[in-house]
Enzyme design. Sequence first.
Site, PDB file in Angstrom:
ATOM      1  N   HIS A   1       3.311   5.482   3.815  1.00 12.45           N
ATOM      2  CA  HIS A   1       3.070   4.392   2.860  1.00 12.45           C
ATOM      3  C   HIS A   1       1.569   4.163   2.655  1.00 12.45           C
ATOM      4  O   HIS A   1       0.944   3.369   3.348  1.00 12.45           O
ATOM      5  CB  HIS A   1       3.739   3.117   3.389  1.00 12.45           C
ATOM      6  CG  HIS A   1       3.888   2.053   2.349  1.00 12.45           C
ATOM      7  ND1 HIS A   1       5.021   1.278   2.236  1.00 12.45           N
ATOM      8  CD2 HIS A   1       3.064   1.633   1.369  1.00 12.45           C
ATOM      9  CE1 HIS A   1       4.869   0.421   1.233  1.00 12.45           C
ATOM     10  NE2 HIS A   1       3.684   0.617   0.699  1.00 12.45           N
TER      11      HIS A   1
ATOM     12  N   LEU B   1      -3.277   5.329  -2.889  1.00 14.56           N
ATOM     13  CA  LEU B   1      -4.523   6.081  -3.074  1.00 14.56           C
ATOM     14  C   LEU B   1      -5.312   5.627  -4.306  1.00 14.56           C
ATOM     15  O   LEU B   1      -6.469   5.979  -4.456  1.00 14.56           O
ATOM     16  CB  LEU B   1      -4.241   7.583  -3.158  1.00 14.56           C
ATOM     17  CG  LEU B   1      -3.916   8.261  -1.827  1.00 14.56           C
ATOM     18  CD1 LEU B   1      -3.642   9.740  -2.039  1.00 14.56           C
ATOM     19  CD2 LEU B   1      -5.031   8.068  -0.811  1.00 14.56           C
ATOM     20  N   ARG B   2      -4.700   4.887  -5.197  1.00 16.04           N
ATOM     21  CA  ARG B   2      -5.374   4.273  -6.369  1.00 16.04           C
ATOM     22  C   ARG B   2      -5.785   5.246  -7.460  1.00 16.04           C
ATOM     23  O   ARG B   2      -6.185   4.812  -8.533  1.00 16.04           O
ATOM     24  CB  ARG B   2      -6.601   3.459  -5.946  1.00 16.04           C
ATOM     25  CG  ARG B   2      -6.357   2.421  -4.869  1.00 16.04           C
ATOM     26  CD  ARG B   2      -5.323   1.399  -5.276  1.00 16.04           C
ATOM     27  NE  ARG B   2      -5.269   0.272  -4.353  1.00 16.04           N
ATOM     28  CZ  ARG B   2      -4.215  -0.523  -4.237  1.00 16.04           C
ATOM     29  NH1 ARG B   2      -3.136  -0.317  -4.986  1.00 16.04           N
ATOM     30  NH2 ARG B   2      -4.215  -1.528  -3.395  1.00 16.04           N
TER      31      ARG B   2
ATOM     32  N   ASN C   1       2.089   3.169  -7.797  1.00 14.51           N
ATOM     33  CA  ASN C   1       1.547   2.093  -8.656  1.00 14.51           C
ATOM     34  C   ASN C   1       0.078   2.346  -9.018  1.00 14.51           C
ATOM     35  O   ASN C   1      -0.809   1.536  -8.779  1.00 14.51           O
ATOM     36  CB  ASN C   1       1.720   0.718  -7.997  1.00 14.51           C
ATOM     37  CG  ASN C   1       1.066   0.617  -6.638  1.00 14.51           C
ATOM     38  OD1 ASN C   1       0.753   1.625  -6.009  1.00 14.51           O
ATOM     39  ND2 ASN C   1       0.855  -0.599  -6.173  1.00 14.51           N
TER      40      ASN C   1
ATOM     41  N   ASP D   1       7.239   0.526  -5.273  1.00 13.93           N
ATOM     42  CA  ASP D   1       6.466  -0.294  -4.338  1.00 13.93           C
ATOM     43  C   ASP D   1       5.367  -1.113  -5.007  1.00 13.93           C
ATOM     44  O   ASP D   1       4.652  -0.627  -5.872  1.00 13.93           O
ATOM     45  CB  ASP D   1       5.845   0.554  -3.233  1.00 13.93           C
ATOM     46  CG  ASP D   1       5.216  -0.350  -2.196  1.00 13.93           C
ATOM     47  OD1 ASP D   1       5.949  -1.192  -1.659  1.00 13.93           O
ATOM     48  OD2 ASP D   1       4.006  -0.257  -1.966  1.00 13.93           O
TER      49      ASP D   1
ATOM     50  N   HIS E   1      10.791  -1.708  -1.679  1.00 13.98           N
ATOM     51  CA  HIS E   1       9.955  -2.915  -1.551  1.00 13.98           C
ATOM     52  C   HIS E   1      10.877  -4.098  -1.820  1.00 13.98           C
ATOM     53  O   HIS E   1      11.268  -4.341  -2.961  1.00 13.98           O
ATOM     54  CB  HIS E   1       8.808  -2.858  -2.569  1.00 13.98           C
ATOM     55  CG  HIS E   1       8.010  -4.110  -2.681  1.00 13.98           C
ATOM     56  ND1 HIS E   1       6.694  -4.188  -2.272  1.00 13.98           N
ATOM     57  CD2 HIS E   1       8.318  -5.347  -3.147  1.00 13.98           C
ATOM     58  CE1 HIS E   1       6.244  -5.426  -2.491  1.00 13.98           C
ATOM     59  NE2 HIS E   1       7.206  -6.136  -3.032  1.00 13.98           N
TER      60      HIS E   1
ATOM     61  N   ASP F   1       0.746   0.968   4.872  1.00 14.81           N
ATOM     62  CA  ASP F   1       0.630   0.232   3.608  1.00 14.81           C
ATOM     63  C   ASP F   1      -0.855   0.065   3.240  1.00 14.81           C
ATOM     64  O   ASP F   1      -1.282  -1.008   2.801  1.00 14.81           O
ATOM     65  CB  ASP F   1       1.345  -1.120   3.649  1.00 14.81           C
ATOM     66  CG  ASP F   1       1.535  -1.710   2.253  1.00 14.81           C
ATOM     67  OD1 ASP F   1       1.178  -1.038   1.259  1.00 14.81           O
ATOM     68  OD2 ASP F   1       2.043  -2.849   2.147  1.00 14.81           O
TER      69      ASP F   1
ATOM     70  N   HIS G   1      -8.971  -2.463  -1.827  1.00 16.20           N
ATOM     71  CA  HIS G   1      -9.448  -3.267  -2.971  1.00 16.20           C
ATOM     72  C   HIS G   1     -10.955  -3.394  -2.885  1.00 16.20           C
ATOM     73  O   HIS G   1     -11.525  -3.344  -1.791  1.00 16.20           O
ATOM     74  CB  HIS G   1      -8.819  -4.661  -2.952  1.00 16.20           C
ATOM     75  CG  HIS G   1      -7.356  -4.668  -3.245  1.00 16.20           C
ATOM     76  ND1 HIS G   1      -6.847  -4.327  -4.477  1.00 16.20           N
ATOM     77  CD2 HIS G   1      -6.289  -4.962  -2.468  1.00 16.20           C
ATOM     78  CE1 HIS G   1      -5.514  -4.415  -4.435  1.00 16.20           C
ATOM     79  NE2 HIS G   1      -5.151  -4.788  -3.227  1.00 16.20           N
TER      80      HIS G   1
HETATM   81 ZN   LIG Z   1       5.357  -2.900  -1.017  1.00 18.24          ZN
END
Ligand SMILES: [Zn+2]
Length: 427
Positions: A60, A63-64, A94, A152, A179, A305, A309
């Site tokens: 989980h 990596l953006r 995402n 997620d 999720h 996870d 940021h």
């Molecule tokens: Zn999540």
Amino acid sequence: MRLLIKNGRVIDPSSRTDETLDILIERGKIADIKAKIRIEGIKIIDASRLVVVPGLIDMHTHLREPGQEEKETIRTGAQAAAKGGFTSIACMPNTNPVNDNRGVTEYILSEAKKKAVVHVFPVAAITKSLKGYELTDMADIKDAGAIAFSDDGMPVHNSRVMRRALEYSKPLDTMIIDHCEDLNLSENGVMNEGYYSYLFGLPGIPSSSEEVMVARDIILAQKANCRIHIAHLSTKGSLRLVEQAKSQGIQISAEVTPHHLFLTDSMIETYDTNFKVNPPLRSQEDTEVLIKSVKKGIIDVFATDHAPHTPDEKAKEFDCAPFGINGLETAVPLFLDKLINKNIISLDRFVEMTSTTPARLLKLSNKGVLKKGADADITILNLHKEITVNVKEFRSRSQNNPFHGEKLKGCPVMTIVGGKIVYSDLN
Ligand SMILES: [Zn+2]
């Protein structure tokens, strides 16, 4: 390249190995593993007093890339993983664009091949744009290389859509990573609902927000007779549901993050947004039950996870800052310090939860094991080395981590991926 790892304490739960052995690596594979291998003229790694385990796998990671490269890239995320002792990571969809089609999955895989020092396995979206309405072409994306499916960051609110996704996952021999969150119950919450949310004057996210979705998806997975994996499980109520489902033979697995094990909602006292995460940090009681469940085997996997940021985003007020903790480089030291060195769980159990079981769930047949012919993905741990967490030394592009300044005993000292040393700090 040929490598010989000598005299390490080799632990492999899949073969119940825990003994001093040498490991010979040739052409990216484990060529031999036994006591006292004698070979001249190759690079030797002295692993005396060190622990040698199958390469750790994080199921989980965010990596953006593509789309939010200011937070993390495939290159920097993989470097962070290597420093953190991980040889493989599964990255969540995402991104921007969302990984909801074959093109994005192929892009991530080809970039990873060029730029990542660890193996990167894309997890693709269940629904288009993570909107929760229209299923992605799961067969096509799986064919392109997606390892599992998840929305997620967002739950799949529509029960019919989730039902179909679970039903399709079975013939595709893949897995839904779930999720669990009811957004109507979470409303505009920013921390765990309870004594401390009232004390700190912050809107709360109740435990039930997670638990109703865990309950729903257990029912749906049972009817579909398929596997389901609960991401970042955080409440004692969810644990009860998972335990009960397991006792009924439902094919369920669950993961827990270091922050949900080692941090509690009371720590939000300073309004430090590095403690803002979703699901939120829960109560002391929840963390105690989570740790007990790790010991009892109700929780199957440790996952980070990892959610990087930028400082600007995390500098906002607690209500407005984004959810997420940067976790790849602190997870293993935290587990070693707080669970292994304190004798809460065995090393064997740790390796099972961080390598053997993730490899089995994600069907990575040549990983998560140390045996002749397996991929030479290997992590070497020093249980005695003391470190102080310093986010300024992170290889990740971001630094949002609440453990900054903490002293921890035990850390990864070498990470080998496909026979290549991608991180080393043996001194
Ligand atoms: Zn999540």
